[in-house]
Design a protein around this motif. Structure first.
Motif, mmCIF file in Angstrom:
data_model
loop_
_atom_site.group_PDB
_atom_site.id
_atom_site.type_symbol
_atom_site.label_atom_id
_atom_site.label_comp_id
_atom_site.label_asym_id
_atom_site.label_seq_id
_atom_site.Cartn_x
_atom_site.Cartn_y
_atom_site.Cartn_z
ATOM 1 N N GLN A 182 -24.785 -10.097 24.581
ATOM 2 C CA GLN A 182 -25.374 -10.059 25.633
ATOM 3 C C GLN A 182 -24.789 -9.128 26.486
ATOM 4 O O GLN A 182 -25.448 -8.298 27.377
ATOM 5 C CB GLN A 182 -25.733 -11.188 26.533
ATOM 6 N N ALA A 183 -23.489 -9.109 26.370
ATOM 7 C CA ALA A 183 -22.757 -7.865 27.326
ATOM 8 C C ALA A 183 -22.804 -6.374 26.638
ATOM 9 O O ALA A 183 -23.187 -5.575 27.425
ATOM 10 C CB ALA A 183 -21.199 -8.267 27.064
ATOM 11 N N VAL A 184 -23.113 -6.580 25.450
ATOM 12 C CA VAL A 184 -23.311 -5.081 24.768
ATOM 13 C C VAL A 184 -24.909 -4.768 25.301
ATOM 14 O O VAL A 184 -24.978 -3.512 25.601
ATOM 15 C CB VAL A 184 -23.528 -5.291 23.266
ATOM 16 N N ASP A 185 -25.837 -5.580 25.042
ATOM 17 C CA ASP A 185 -27.290 -5.203 25.628
ATOM 18 C C ASP A 185 -27.157 -4.942 27.041
ATOM 19 O O ASP A 185 -27.944 -3.972 27.475
ATOM 20 C CB ASP A 185 -28.206 -6.627 25.252
ATOM 21 N N ASN A 186 -26.520 -5.473 27.921
ATOM 22 C CA ASN A 186 -26.348 -5.198 29.274
ATOM 23 C C ASN A 186 -25.910 -3.911 29.451
ATOM 24 O O ASN A 186 -26.303 -3.189 30.373
ATOM 25 C CB ASN A 186 -25.794 -6.315 29.947
ATOM 26 N N TRP A 187 -24.873 -3.777 28.821
ATOM 27 C CA TRP A 187 -24.124 -2.235 28.943
ATOM 28 C C TRP A 187 -25.083 -1.025 28.580
ATOM 29 O O TRP A 187 -25.054 -0.095 29.408
ATOM 30 C CB TRP A 187 -23.001 -2.216 28.096
ATOM 31 N N PHE A 188 -25.860 -1.442 27.385
ATOM 32 C CA PHE A 188 -26.715 -0.494 26.962
ATOM 33 C C PHE A 188 -28.039 0.053 28.115
ATOM 34 O O PHE A 188 -28.431 1.139 28.388
ATOM 35 C CB PHE A 188 -27.552 -0.242 25.511
ATOM 36 N N LYS A 193 -16.335 -1.007 30.759
ATOM 37 C CA LYS A 193 -16.432 -2.671 30.702
ATOM 38 C C LYS A 193 -15.314 -3.199 29.645
ATOM 39 O O LYS A 193 -15.278 -2.535 28.398
ATOM 40 C CB LYS A 193 -17.888 -3.150 29.937
ATOM 41 N N GLU A 194 -14.548 -3.962 30.054
ATOM 42 C CA GLU A 194 -13.429 -4.655 29.103
ATOM 43 C C GLU A 194 -13.905 -5.949 28.993
ATOM 44 O O GLU A 194 -14.140 -6.911 29.590
ATOM 45 C CB GLU A 194 -12.239 -4.773 29.940
ATOM 46 N N ILE A 195 -13.972 -6.278 27.480
ATOM 47 C CA ILE A 195 -14.347 -7.464 26.947
ATOM 48 C C ILE A 195 -13.206 -7.974 26.013
ATOM 49 O O ILE A 195 -12.777 -7.327 25.159
ATOM 50 C CB ILE A 195 -15.583 -7.506 26.059
ATOM 51 N N HIS A 196 -12.469 -8.931 26.397
ATOM 52 C CA HIS A 196 -11.348 -9.561 25.631
ATOM 53 C C HIS A 196 -11.646 -10.797 25.059
ATOM 54 O O HIS A 196 -11.983 -11.672 25.422
ATOM 55 C CB HIS A 196 -10.358 -9.844 26.663
ATOM 56 N N ASN A 197 -11.564 -10.714 23.618
ATOM 57 C CA ASN A 197 -11.846 -12.037 22.871
ATOM 58 C C ASN A 197 -10.576 -12.339 22.253
ATOM 59 O O ASN A 197 -10.179 -11.677 21.159
ATOM 60 C CB ASN A 197 -13.110 -11.925 21.953
ATOM 61 N N PRO A 198 -9.719 -13.466 22.547
ATOM 62 C CA PRO A 198 -8.561 -13.625 22.189
ATOM 63 C C PRO A 198 -8.528 -14.205 20.544
ATOM 64 O O PRO A 198 -7.734 -14.186 19.917
ATOM 65 C CB PRO A 198 -8.123 -14.738 23.211
#
Length: 70
Positions: free
Chosen positions: A59-65, A43-48
């Motif tokens: 939420q993305a971290v929780d979904n990943w786990f 999963k790639e999460i880009h926060n510029p």
């Protein structure tokens, strides 16, 4: 490191920022490309807008786990 990516690697989340003064964002982009080529789930999460210690999208971290840690 990118040179050790193999198809049997565990799934990985790559979180990076354009404003990181320590790790160039291109390294994350290269890692994602290598993971994709090897068929490793990622999963790639880009926060510029953040620097080296970005606050991840929880939420993305929780979904990943929930998806990979059963």
């Amino acid at each position: 490191p990118i040179s050790y990516v193999t198809a049997d690697d565990a799934p990985i989340m790559v979180y990076y920022s354009e404003n990181d003064p320590i790790i160039p964002p291109r390294q994350a982009v290269m890692m994602c490309k290598k993971l994709k080529e090897a068929g490793v789930p990622f999963k790639e999460i880009h926060n510029p807008d953040n620097g080296h210690e970005p606050l991840p999208d929880m939420q993305a971290v929780d979904n990943w786990f929930k998806k990979y840690l059963k």
